[in-house]
Enzyme design. Structure first.
Site, PDB file in Angstrom:
ATOM      1  N   GLU A 215      59.796  51.086  74.214  1.00  0.00           N
ATOM      2  CA  GLU A 215      60.750  51.947  73.252  1.00  0.00           C
ATOM      3  C   GLU A 215      60.124  52.173  71.844  1.00  0.00           C
ATOM      4  OE1 GLU A 215      61.288  49.442  75.426  1.00  0.00           O
ATOM      5  OE2 GLU A 215      63.338  49.618  76.421  1.00  0.00           O
ATOM      6  N   ARG A 271      65.803  37.437  68.943  1.00  0.00           N
ATOM      7  CA  ARG A 271      67.185  37.321  68.598  1.00  0.00           C
ATOM      8  C   ARG A 271      67.447  36.584  67.307  1.00  0.00           C
ATOM      9  NH1 ARG A 271      65.800  35.754  73.594  1.00  0.00           N
ATOM     10  NH2 ARG A 271      66.179  33.682  74.343  1.00  0.00           N
ATOM     11  N   HIS A 387      94.930  47.649  70.279  1.00  0.00           N
ATOM     12  CA  HIS A 387      95.648  48.980  70.867  1.00  0.00           C
ATOM     13  C   HIS A 387      94.978  49.447  71.952  1.00  0.00           C
ATOM     14  CE1 HIS A 387      98.518  48.982  67.397  1.00  0.00           C
ATOM     15  NE2 HIS A 387      97.548  48.603  66.616  1.00  0.00           N
TER      16      HIS A 387
HETATM   17  O1  F6P Z   1      64.320  43.013  75.462  1.00  0.00           O
HETATM   18  C1  F6P Z   1      63.726  41.546  75.300  1.00  0.00           C
HETATM   19  C2  F6P Z   1      63.075  41.458  74.190  1.00  0.00           C
HETATM   20  O2  F6P Z   1      61.858  40.877  74.587  1.00  0.00           O
HETATM   21  C3  F6P Z   1      63.663  40.896  73.103  1.00  0.00           C
HETATM   22  O3  F6P Z   1      64.068  39.447  73.436  1.00  0.00           O
HETATM   23  C4  F6P Z   1      63.359  41.066  72.029  1.00  0.00           C
HETATM   24  O4  F6P Z   1      64.318  40.887  70.846  1.00  0.00           O
HETATM   25  C5  F6P Z   1      63.038  42.562  72.249  1.00  0.00           C
HETATM   26  O5  F6P Z   1      62.732  42.661  73.568  1.00  0.00           O
HETATM   27  C6  F6P Z   1      62.083  43.386  71.170  1.00  0.00           C
HETATM   28  O6  F6P Z   1      60.870  43.041  71.258  1.00  0.00           O
HETATM   29  P1  F6P Z   1      59.814  43.233  70.177  1.00  0.00           P
HETATM   30  O7  F6P Z   1      60.323  42.700  68.836  1.00  0.00           O
HETATM   31  O8  F6P Z   1      58.433  42.596  70.384  1.00  0.00           O
HETATM   32  O9  F6P Z   1      59.406  44.678  70.112  1.00  0.00           O
END
Ligand code: F6P
Length: 544
Positions: A215, A271, A387
């Protein structure tokens, strides 16, 4: 690391099972009536955070047994091991040292024979220098324009913490800067975040621990194209892109000068990274001094967690209460209800922190658990939730322990608003605990047939966490509270709270499906019949 018995074999666990059977029907009305000082007795305070846990279905004996369970689970040893930089993330063979990110300059935390605190401060200093340059206008865009927009591109831990912190600390943010976030690979996210912005005034922070996340890399490439389409010069990338990552090689491969990279380390979980360089967007928004104040808040709770006896240790108490409801009452979820609009993204942030950490089905040594682990966390700010879904908490058939977060002072004093807000949070906790008996309902003159509908059973447990005001320091304290509560729970459940293997499978399968969607020729599909059909339908219809 402490060698503990399997959870269900620990004497305190067995005693809690027995104890649960004795007290499960005890009502909070009775507990409060029998002990006029219950409100004081079941409360603890640390670093200015006040935790009232008197409205929980616990007695002094419950708490003693829970503290004993923590001891028998080796919590003290695990805390010491984490702070000592031991590799407690066993499945990834890594230390877990988010606490080092907020350790004061001059302190010592060793990993593999090296003190990591100087490295942390070196990065913080570079972040501060860069933040000053952006905020002060000396870091300019390629055409010499001032940077007015900062967009963090990241996902998961590289997004949720920065978004939450930006929203929480908006009051302290530079009003001349527009700060936005792009996380979803859905192009809509990018389109909406960049709408109306001038590329010549826009700085992208590409935040990714691994710098390989599908992403983030897709959005980063789109961002580069968006910038180059407007500025027509590859050289612009150096002024409009910086990276936050642990992976210098991938950053360089993407085309970002590693001098414009802010690093962190494999001992920082995604996280748990909002106070690492991943917090660069936060620092630019609120300034280095406020960021530093946030780190001091984190550190205050770290020290409290490390040193306070369990009986007065806020994260320990919160973690053990979560275990109590999850494993004995069979509660499936925990509601997080901040009574502060600035904390609107706090529940979403906690979802990753808690559920990616403790959503595990095997113990550290790989045995299938025979008890429940991490509950589902969810929530919305009050009073809006009242609510909407509170009805189910008050009168539904599910037990939902709740955390209410309240502040004594507002950042936006407007007439009576804050008193009304506070009255509501206190009233909700009271109503959940004590409810309304049939006698009370009848005494109000309610027609007989409506009485059962209007009865509120009560005995719905909740905590109130109260702080003076939402400052950067208090935000750090609140986050650290939950980080260490998650740690406490994971320790009792003997699971690895610091890996996330479950997330990988979906990622791998998506990589297989991408070429099947994109290829020009009809692909050979070898999925299940449902997936095959959906792929074909999408291919047929996507052109509209
Ligand atoms: O979705 C899983 C994950 O590995 C998370 O633990 C992490 O925060 C996120 O993807 C983003 O990972 P990165 O910082 O390596 O892009």
């Amino acid at each position: 690391m402490a060698n503990t018995l399997a959870l269900t074999q620990r004497p305190a666990w067995k005693a809690l099972g027995e104890h649960y059977r004795n007290i499960r029907d005890l009502h909070l009305r009775t507990l409060f009536a029998e002990d006029p000082r219950r409100g004081e007795r079941f409360a603890a305070e640390a670093a200015g955070l006040y935790l009232d846990y008197s409205k929980h279905r616990v007695t002094a004996e419950t708490m003693n047994l829970l503290f004993e369970l923590a001891r028998q689970s080796g919590l003290r040893e695990r805390i010491d091991a984490m702070f000592a930089g031991e590799k407690i993330n066993l499945t990834e063979n890594r230390a877990v040292l988010h606490v080092a990110l907020r350790a004061p300059r001059g302190s010592t935390i060793m990993v593999d024979g090296e003190n990591v605190v100087p490295k942390v401060h070196e990065v913080l200093d570079r972040m501060a220098e860069f933040s000053h340059a952006v905020r002060g206008g000396s870091w300019q865009g390629h055409t010499g324009k001032r940077i007015r927009n900062v967009i963090n591109v990241g996902i998961g831990g590289s997004d949720l913490g920065p978004v939450m912190a930006y929203e929480a600390l908006r009051h302290y943010a530079d009003p001349n800067l527009t700060v936005r976030f792009v996380s979803n690979v859905d192009g809509t996210d990018f389109a909406v975040a960049t709408a109306g912005l001038d590329p010549a005034e826009t700085l992208f922070i590409i935040s990714s621990k691994t710098f390989t996340t599908l992403e983030t890399m897709t959005n980063a490439r789109t961002a580069r194209q968006w910038t180059l389409d407007a500025l027509h010069d590859e050289g612009a990338v150096a002024r409009h892109f910086v990276a936050v990552s642990t992976n210098a090689a991938e950053v360089a491969k993407f085309g970002i000068d590693t001098r414009n990279m802010f690093g962190f380390w494999d001992w920082v979980g995604g996280r748990y990274s909002m106070d690492s360089a991943i917090g660069l967007s936060t620092m630019i928004a609120v300034g280095p001094d406020h960021f530093q104040a946030m780190l001091s808040g984190f550190h205050a709770i770290d020290e409290h967690f490390r040193t306070a006896p369990f009986e007065r240790n806020l994260p320990v108490i919160m973690g053990l209460l979560a275990v109590w409801y999850n494993d004995f009452f069979g509660a499936q979820t925990v509601g997080i209800f901040p009574y502060d609009q600035y904390l609107k993204r706090f529940p979403a942030y906690l979802q990753q922190l808690t559920m990616e950490s403790n959503g595990k089905h095997v113990t550290l040594d790989g045995r299938q658990v025979d008890y429940q682990t991490g509950p589902i966390f969810w929530g919305e700010p009050g009073t809006n939730g009242q609510h909407s879904f509170y009805q189910l908490i008050h009168q539904g058939t599910k037990l939902i322990p709740a955390d209410f977060i309240a502040f004594c002072r507002t950042l936006n004093p407007l007439g009576r608003h804050h008193d009304l807000l506070t009255a509501n949070v206190l009233a909700q906790a009271e109503a959940l605990a004590f409810g309304k008996t049939p006698e009370q309902v009848k005494a109000e003159g309610t027609p007989e047939r409506l009485v059962p509908h209007r009865v509120c059973e009560g005995n719905r447990p909740s905590s109130i966490i109260m702080a003076d005001q939402l400052t950067p320091e208090v935000l750090g304290k609140l986050v650290a509270l939950y980080e260490h509560s998650v740690f406490t729970q994971g320790c009792v459940w003997s699971i690895d709270s610091f890996d996330q293997w479950g997330v990988e499978l979906g990622k791998v399968l998506a990589l297989r499906i991408i070429p099947e969607l994109e290829s020009g020729a009809e692909p050979q599909l070898n999925h299940d019949s449902s997936t095959n059909l959906l792929i074909r339908r999408y291919r047929e219809r996507r052109k509209g």
